[in-house]
Each structure stands twice: as structure tokens, then as C-alpha cells.
Design an enzyme around this catalytic site. Structure first.
Site, PDB file in Angstrom:
ATOM      1  N   GLY A   1      -1.185  -6.391   5.880  1.00 49.26           N
ATOM      2  CA  GLY A   1      -1.689  -6.324   4.683  1.00 49.26           C
ATOM      3  C   GLY A   1      -0.832  -5.729   3.449  1.00 49.26           C
ATOM      4  O   GLY A   1       0.311  -5.885   3.348  1.00 49.26           O
ATOM      5  N   SER A   2      -1.828  -5.089   2.645  1.00 50.42           N
ATOM      6  CA  SER A   2      -1.213  -4.688   1.236  1.00 50.42           C
ATOM      7  C   SER A   2       0.191  -3.900   1.430  1.00 50.42           C
ATOM      8  O   SER A   2       0.769  -3.661   0.334  1.00 50.42           O
ATOM      9  CB  SER A   2      -2.164  -3.943   0.458  1.00 50.42           C
ATOM     10  OG  SER A   2      -2.979  -4.922   0.367  1.00 50.42           O
ATOM     11  N   THR A   3       0.109  -3.118   2.333  1.00 51.62           N
ATOM     12  CA  THR A   3       1.411  -2.291   2.547  1.00 51.62           C
ATOM     13  C   THR A   3       2.617  -3.041   2.459  1.00 51.62           C
ATOM     14  O   THR A   3       3.719  -2.729   2.053  1.00 51.62           O
ATOM     15  CB  THR A   3       1.591  -1.511   3.915  1.00 51.62           C
ATOM     16  OG1 THR A   3       1.096  -2.376   4.893  1.00 51.62           O
ATOM     17  CG2 THR A   3       0.727  -0.259   3.922  1.00 51.62           C
ATOM     18  N   PHE A   4       2.601  -4.395   2.583  1.00 53.64           N
ATOM     19  CA  PHE A   4       3.983  -5.386   2.321  1.00 53.64           C
ATOM     20  C   PHE A   4       4.215  -5.634   1.121  1.00 53.64           C
ATOM     21  O   PHE A   4       5.186  -5.805   0.533  1.00 53.64           O
ATOM     22  CB  PHE A   4       3.603  -6.677   2.946  1.00 53.64           C
ATOM     23  CG  PHE A   4       4.431  -6.842   4.350  1.00 53.64           C
ATOM     24  CD1 PHE A   4       3.834  -5.953   5.529  1.00 53.64           C
ATOM     25  CD2 PHE A   4       5.029  -7.812   4.520  1.00 53.64           C
ATOM     26  CE1 PHE A   4       4.577  -6.277   6.682  1.00 53.64           C
ATOM     27  CE2 PHE A   4       5.976  -8.067   5.906  1.00 53.64           C
ATOM     28  CZ  PHE A   4       5.502  -7.048   6.983  1.00 53.64           C
ATOM     29  N   LYS A   5       3.259  -5.207  -0.048  1.00 54.27           N
ATOM     30  CA  LYS A   5       3.531  -5.269  -1.343  1.00 54.27           C
ATOM     31  C   LYS A   5       4.723  -4.019  -1.724  1.00 54.27           C
ATOM     32  O   LYS A   5       5.339  -4.613  -2.666  1.00 54.27           O
ATOM     33  CB  LYS A   5       2.321  -4.822  -2.091  1.00 54.27           C
ATOM     34  CG  LYS A   5       1.435  -6.125  -1.990  1.00 54.27           C
ATOM     35  CD  LYS A   5       0.047  -5.737  -2.830  1.00 54.27           C
ATOM     36  CE  LYS A   5      -0.932  -6.843  -2.666  1.00 54.27           C
ATOM     37  NZ  LYS A   5      -2.434  -6.297  -2.621  1.00 54.27           N
TER      38      LYS A   5
END
Lengths: 591, 169
Positions: free
Chosen positions: A286-290
Site C-alpha cells: 500500500g501507500s508506504t510505496f509512495k
């Protein structure tokens, strides 16, 4: 001959044929004497050789040589015990102890009834009928109980029954119990490692020369486990994982996977708890990849913070549609994309970076290969093949690509610590040299992003915690930064299940000079009344990381620093950020 | 038959040599027995040290210490916020709450190594010849008195707080 009279041979002079006969006899006697003397000398030499040259001298040499003192060479032959596993402070995590196992020789037992009664009294977990039946068998050997505690052995010796005997066996003890279960692993009854470092360093531990020192710290391990379990319990999750890692060296200070198990008592029944979610589980994070898409953008395109991305319309590609969870419905700057965790913004970033560059960046930070850690329970990331354009867009916010939580943490550490690649490591340097294996993965100077990009990312991640989705992880005095990630798990039929989430938070502190990265991930949390029904990372994982950092402070003796709001890492990012109503977020302390 | 002086001398020399040989051999056997006893005692001592070290680390499990501290100390962990508020009052570096390393983990000799006194030569001689047997150390189990004391202590603890130890859940 002028010998003194005492030793002069008495001699008679003979003449004639008698004399020659005697000479011959004497000659023969001398010959026989010489032969015997030679034989004796031979025997004596051989005795000297066996006792002194081959026997004593090497032993003396061994005892006086410096590296093998008396303590390392027990003269009484004992079975070689498997080596210890200790934590970074020398606290025992695993040790083999000589224990006594009780067996009976029924032929020597005259009164089985009395013996069985006494044994049941000393060892209450034995059953009377069972013992009595065993003692009456027609055999000379029967196990009654393996691996007795010393006081039980003492009590049985005190009974004084003939026919009860002990045999020494090695028993693997894990004093910390389930605390380090997944990392240290476990062995079977014969002492072969079946999990964790027990398995990956099986040969080294079997030699048993010196303890294997891990980078774990049981105190931090306990903190991580306590807060992870509390979060899982509060939000009724099915499992989770937590890591504390040194951002500069990659040393894993704590690593927990839940549910865990008791390494003394491993059965196939609890195979779910044997599963190491940290290194064996692959998840769409999820958003930690941002963090990675933003870092790639800053590194490769060298854009300014004011670069904007239109997040007003969902992106539609075929039947896919990329929408925002915390929708802002306006044009967002780079810090705003991170702060409000905009999927649309991240996808547009990835579009700008380009597929090949983005893939290369993910490979550079180690998200495309099997995680490098000293365990055999490792998984390859699940990467779509072929990689389509849409994958680039979804990967930018952590969907469509599944990686292990541990490699995500180490990739974040690599981006944040100034840009040098780190590999997670579980074993202290210098302990692995007996087997000839040397560690070559640590502190290899590979730069993945520039110092400047790393600094920008620290500012942005600090902003996420001070003003964005992870305020509950903000610990006064430590400038915590980080990124939440709430991923939807794949559903039954191709799509994603909005109810089954994976909520994680990766926090780094202190942001001005990063030292530690802390990750908490909870699998399938359910919203509670206190969280207004939300099960997103900001409610589930970020508070847990906050609690972990709070508890780490006294253990590590960290000193909090009172920082002026203007000197906070997030301060320079604020001019680029508008709050939810669209007002410019300039003044600090609006919260 | 008349015994000559040379025969007498060599016979008596042989007898004396035999006597000394016998005595030396007896001494060696004694010393070897002595050495064996010491080594047995040493290895038993090492075994019980291993057990005790394990027990020490088992009893110092962080979750257990945390439970005990909560029950007995009536103290709370300091929040970082309270430290920040008056951080000017604090000294530069805070000492860790616990020692970072166990002392002497790397080198843990079985017997404490005492540096030899200046005139050690004479002492070593006397040590080797007439050492009394070490007191028996082979008993892994504690004496009855000690057990009694420990049980009383344990019962006291247990009667005060039923959940000491445990899994920290």
C-alpha cells in the site's frame, strides 16, 4: 686391563682342545646376550615412543597453547553440545543443556507398585497406571520420562530405588520462550535446526564452538512484541509483524511476527503461527510505496517541491479506476501527495518517472529481489510478468506488486539514511568466521539516492507525521517521520476486498539524523468504536509505532531534543501545503 | 657360595631403584586420581553454571520484569514529552536505564583469573604438592536449607501476587 680388584673377572687359564670348546661356547653366549639386549632396547624405545612422544607431549602442547585453554578441552569426554544463540547484549536466546532422562530396568525392580507410587508423587504429570504397566513389562529398558529438571532428578535419586537410572541427553532451551521464536527458530528432538537461525546456521551451531550473536535486543524485542500484540488484539487482526532496525547498518534490533509459537513445543497443528510474516509473507504494502515513487521522482526528474499533480479526476485505464481515499479533489504539490496519501498523485508521479526508470529504482532499493537476510524462510517478491503500464501506476502506491515487509523497511532505511543501500542483517559482525562464511553484504557503499533527495524525503516524511495521516506517531522531542500504508487485500475473484485491509506504518526517528526505523503491520484489522470504525494505518499502526518509540527511549537512553517549530524538519515543506479547506498552511501550531 | 661386594652393591642399588620407582608410580597414580576428581568437579561445576546462567536469563525475561515492576515499584515510565518540557534541567546525556552489555560477555572464564602476586614462584610449588581436595561441588541440587529458604521466598511472592511471571499477556 687395570681395573680395581673388585671388578676384575676371575680367570683361569686353560690350554689345549678344552680351551677352544670353551671359546666357542662363550662366543655363542655373547651372541645370544647381544640379541636379547637389542630386543630389550627395541621394546624400551617403543615404550618411550608410545607413552611420551605420541602420548604425553602432544597433550602437553595442547594444554599450553594459548587459544585452547583447559576450559575449552574438557578431559572427560562429553557429547558436544550445540552452540548458544545470544542477543546483542549476551542474553541467552537458545542453549543446549545436559539433562537427565529417566529410564527403568524392570528386571531390577522388586516392588513395581511402590516405585510407581513414589514416582507419581515426585513427578505429578506421570500417571500411576501408566508407570505401573511400564514397570511390569518383560524388558530390560523402558523410558519413563525424557529431559528431567535437575531438582526432579535429585528427588528421584533421593527415592533410592534400584532399577531407576538416568541417561544424559542434550535438551535445547529457549529462555525467552516465544519472544524470539521466528528469528531464532527451533530444533527437532535430535538437535537439527528447523527454523530461523537454528536452520540457517545449523552447521555452525552443531560445531558448538562459540555462541552465535544476533543483532536482536530482547528488551526492544519485548517492546515491539507487546505493542504489536496490543494493536492486533485491539483491532481484532489475524496477525501482524513489527521491526526495529538501525537505518545505517541494517542491524535488526527487534523482529516479531504474530501469531508466534513456543519453540519448545512445535507441532504441525500450529503451522499458521510458524509462518514468518516478516520475511516469508509477501504483501501488497500500500501507500508506504509512495516513499519510493516520490524518492524516484526527486532523484530521477530532479523536480522542485512545487511540482503539481492534478488529483481532481480519478485515473481510468480500461476497467481500472484509481481513486483517492482521503480525496482532496484539487491540484496537489509533492508534499501534499504524500501528506494526504493521494493515489492519483502517486500514479501521475510514476507516469512522469516512466516505467523503466521506476522499475530500475525499485530494483536498486532491493524490492525486486529476494530479501537478503540470514534466514532460509525468505520469499521472492511477486512481480507481475509481463509488467504493463498499469503496473507502474498501481505500484506507485503499493498495489500490484507484493514484497516482504522486511525488505520494504530496509528499502525505506536506504532512502532515508542519506541514500546508502542497507541490507537487513540478523547476525553481529565477527561472529561468523569458524565455518569460513564471511558476511560481505554489510556496509557495502552503494548509493541509491543522493544526499539531497534523502534530505527532501526526510522533510516530507516528517510532514506526514507532524501534519498528515500519522499524527498519533508524533513523539515530542524526536521528530518522528514516516508513512502510513493501508492496502486492500486481494479478494476472492480478481479484485480487491475493501473489508480486508493490511495496515502498516513505517516510522523513522529522529528525522534530523535518522537512527532507527520502526515498522508495525497489522493483518486484517477491524475498526472499533474508539477508532470510529476505521481500520486504516493511521488508527491502527501509527499509534503502535508511537508507543514503541516512547518505550524505546528509556531503554536506549535516548535524549529528546526540544526543537523550535521553525527548525522542525517539516517547516520547510509547509509553504507547499494547503490544509483540507484549501487554506495555505503557513503558520505552525494551527493544530 | 660367597657373595661378592659388587653383587651386593648392584642388588641393593636395584632394590633402592625399585623402591623409588614404586613410590613414584604410586605418586603419579595419586596425582592422576586427584586430577580426575578435580576435572570431574570442574565439569560438573561448568554444567551447573550453564544451568544457572540459563535460569538467570529465564528469570530476567523482559515481560516478567515488567510485570514485577508494575506490581512492586509503583513507578511509571517517563514520557518523552515530560522530558522535553524542562530539558534544560537535564544533564547532557542520559545514562541508559539498564547496562547496555552484560559485563564480560566475550570472555567468560570458568575460573576467575587472578593476576599472580610478585613472588609467585614459591607459592605455585606449594600449591601443587599438597593441595587439599576441593570441597564437593558436584551436587547440582541446592542443600535442603537453601531449598527451604527459596521455597518460603517463592511462597511469599506467590501469595502476594498470583500472576508473577507468566507470559505478560
Amino acid at each position: 686391563m687395570s681395573l680395581p680388584p673388585l671388578f676384575r673377572r676371575p680367570s683361569t687359564t686353560l690350554i689345549g682342545s678344552r680351551r677352544s670348546t670353551l671359546d666357542v661356547a662363550r662366543g655363542r653366549l655373547v651372541f645370544v646376550g647381544i640379541v636379547f639386549a637389542l630386543a630389550y632396547i627395541l621394546v624400551a624405545a617403543r615404550v618411550m615412543d608410545l607413552t611420551l612422544i605420541q602420548g604425553e607431549l602432544p597433550r602437553l602442547a595442547r594444554m599450553t597453547s594459548p587459544d585452547q585453554g583447559v576450559t575449552n578441552e574438557p578431559v572427560i569426554a562429553v557429547a558436544k553440545l550445540r552452540g548458544d544463540v545470544v542477543d546483542r547484549n549476551g542474553v541467552l536466546l537458545a542453549r543446549s543443556l545436559k539433562t537427565a532422562s529417566l529410564y527403568a530396568d524392570p528386571a531390577l525392580i522388586t516392588d513395581p507398585d511402590q516405585v510407581a507410587k513414589d514416582l507419581v508423587r515426585v513427578l505429578p504429570d506421570l500417571k500411576y497406571g501408566d508407570v505401573l504397566q511400564k514397570l511390569q513389562r518383560k524388558t530390560r529398558f523402558i523410558w519413563l520420562r525424557r529431559n528431567l529438571a535437575p531438582q526432579d532428578q535429585y528427588a528421584i535419586l533421593n527415592l533410592g530405588h534400584p532399577g531407576l537410572n538416568f541417561q544424559d541427553e542434550a535438551h535445547r532451551i529457549y529462555p525467552q520462550g516465544p519472544l524470539t521464536a521466528h528469528m531464532v527458530g527451533f530444533t527437532d528432538i535430535d538437535g537439527h535446526g528447523l527454523g530461523g537461525v537454528e536452520r540457517s546456521f545449523d552447521d555452525l551451531l552443531a560445531m558448538g564452538n562459540r555462541p552465535l550473536q544476533l543483532t536482536l535486543d530482547v528488551r526492544l524485542q519485548h517492546i515491539a512484541r507487546r505493542e504489536l500484540k496490543a494493536a492486533i488484539r485491539e483491532f481484532s487482526g489475524i496477525g501482524g509483524a513489527a521491526v526495529i532496525m538501525d537505518v545505517n547498518t541494517g542491524e535488526i534490533l527487534a523482529a516479531v511476527s504474530a501469531p508466534d509459537f513456543d519453540p519448545h513445543n512445535v507441532t504441525q497443528k500450529n503451522s499458521d503461527s510458524l509462518f514468518n510474516r516478516l520475511t516469508l509473507g509477501v504483501y501488497e504494502m500500500g501507500s508506504t510505496f509512495k516513499i519510493f515513487s516520490t524518492a524516484a521522482l526527486l532523484e530521477i526528474k530532479n523536480v522542485g517541491m512545487g511540482q503539481t499533480f492534478d488529483a481532481r479526476e480519478p485515473i481510468k485505464i480500461g476497467r481500472f479506476s484509481i481513486t483517492d481515499y482521503h480525496g482532496q479533489n484539487r491540484v496537489l504539490t509533492i508534499p501534499e501527495v504524500m501528506m494526504y496519501s493521494s493515489n492519483i498523485g502517486a500514479a501521475k508521479m510514476a507516469e512522469m518517472i516512466g516505467t523503466q526508470s521506476f522499475k530500475n529504482f525499485l530494483k536498486d532499493v532491493g524490492l525486486m529481489d529476494t530479501v537478503q537476510v540470514e534466514l532460509q524462510e525468505r520469499s521472492r517478491p511477486l512481480i507481475p510478468n509481463p509488467w504493463r503500464e498499469i503496473t507502474t501506476l498501481t505500484a506507485s502506491y503499493g498495489h500490484g506488486i507484493a514484497v516482504t515487509p522486511l525488505q520494504t523497511v530496509s528499502a525505506v532505511a536506504s532512502v532515508i539514511n542519506g541514500g546508502m543501500l542497507v541490507h537487513p542483517t540478523l547476525v553481529m559482525d565477527g561472529t561468523v568466521n569458524d565455518s569460513g562464511k564471511t558476511k560481505n553484504t554489510k556496509r557495502n557503499a552503494v548509493r541509491v539516492v543522493s544526499e539531497k533527495t534523502s534530505h527532501r524525503m526526510r522533510q516530507i516524511l516528517r510532514l506526514v507525521v507532524s501534519d498528515g495521516t500519522a499524527k498519533s506517531a508524533d513523539i515530542a522531542g524526536f521528530q518522528v517521520g514516516g508513512k502510513t500504508g493501508t492496502a486492500e487485500k486481494p479478494g476472492g475473484h480478481g479484485g480487491y476486498d475493501r473489508k480486508r485491509l493490511l495496515s502498516s506504518f513505517i516510522g523513522v526517528f529522529p528525522m534530523n539524523k535518522p537512527q532507527y526505523v520502526v515498522m508495525v503491520m497489522v493483518d486484517e484489522p477491524k475498526g472499533t468504536k474508539a477508532s470510529y470504525g476505521y481500520a486504516t494505518a493511521g488508527w491502527v499502526a501509527a499509534p503502535a509505532v508511537g508507543k514503541i518509540i516512547t518505550a524505546m527511549v528509556p531503554v536506549l537512553g535516548l535524549v529528546p531534543q526540544d526543537i523550535d517549530p521553525e527548525k522542525d524538519m517539516a517547516a520547510q515543506m509547509r509553504p507547499y501545503v494547503k490544509d483540507k479547506t484549501g487554506k495555505q498552511l503557513v503558520s505552525v501550531g494551527v493544530e | 657360595m660367597k657373595l661378592r661386594l659388587s653383587t651386593i652393591l648392584s642388588l641393593s642399588a636395584a632394590a633402592v631403584a625399585g623402591f623409588f620407582l614404586f613410590q613414584t608410580s604410586q605418586n603419579v597414580q595419586d596425582a592422576e586420581g586427584h586430577l580426575r576428581n578435580i576435572q570431574t568437579a570442574l565439569s560438573k561445576e561448568q554444567d551447573s553454571m550453564r544451568v544457572l546462567e540459563t535460569e538467570w536469563d529465564y528469570l530476567n525475561r523482559p515481560d516478567r520484569l515488567e510485570d514485577l515492576a508494575q506490581q512492586h515499584l509503583k513507578m511509571k515510565a517517563q514520557s518523552p514529552a515530560s522530558l522535553v518540557n524542562d530539558s534544560s534541567d537535564l544533564p547532557e546525556t542520559g545514562a541508559p536505564a539498564l547496562p547496555k552489555r552484560k559485563p564480560e560477555f566475550q570472555i567468560r572464564p570458568a575460573v576467575a583469573v587472578v593476576p599472580p602476586p610478585p613472588q609467585a614462584d614459591v607459592k605455585v610449588e606449594s600449591l601443587q604438592t599438597d593441595l587439599p581436595m576441593p570441597s564437593p561441588v558436584n551436587n547440582n541440587a541446592p542443600s535442603n536449607d537453601m531449598r527451604q529458604q527459596f521455597n518460603t521466598l517463592l511462597n511469599d511472592l506467590v501469595s502476594q501476587e498470583p500472576s508473577s511471571g507468566g507470559d505478560g499477556q
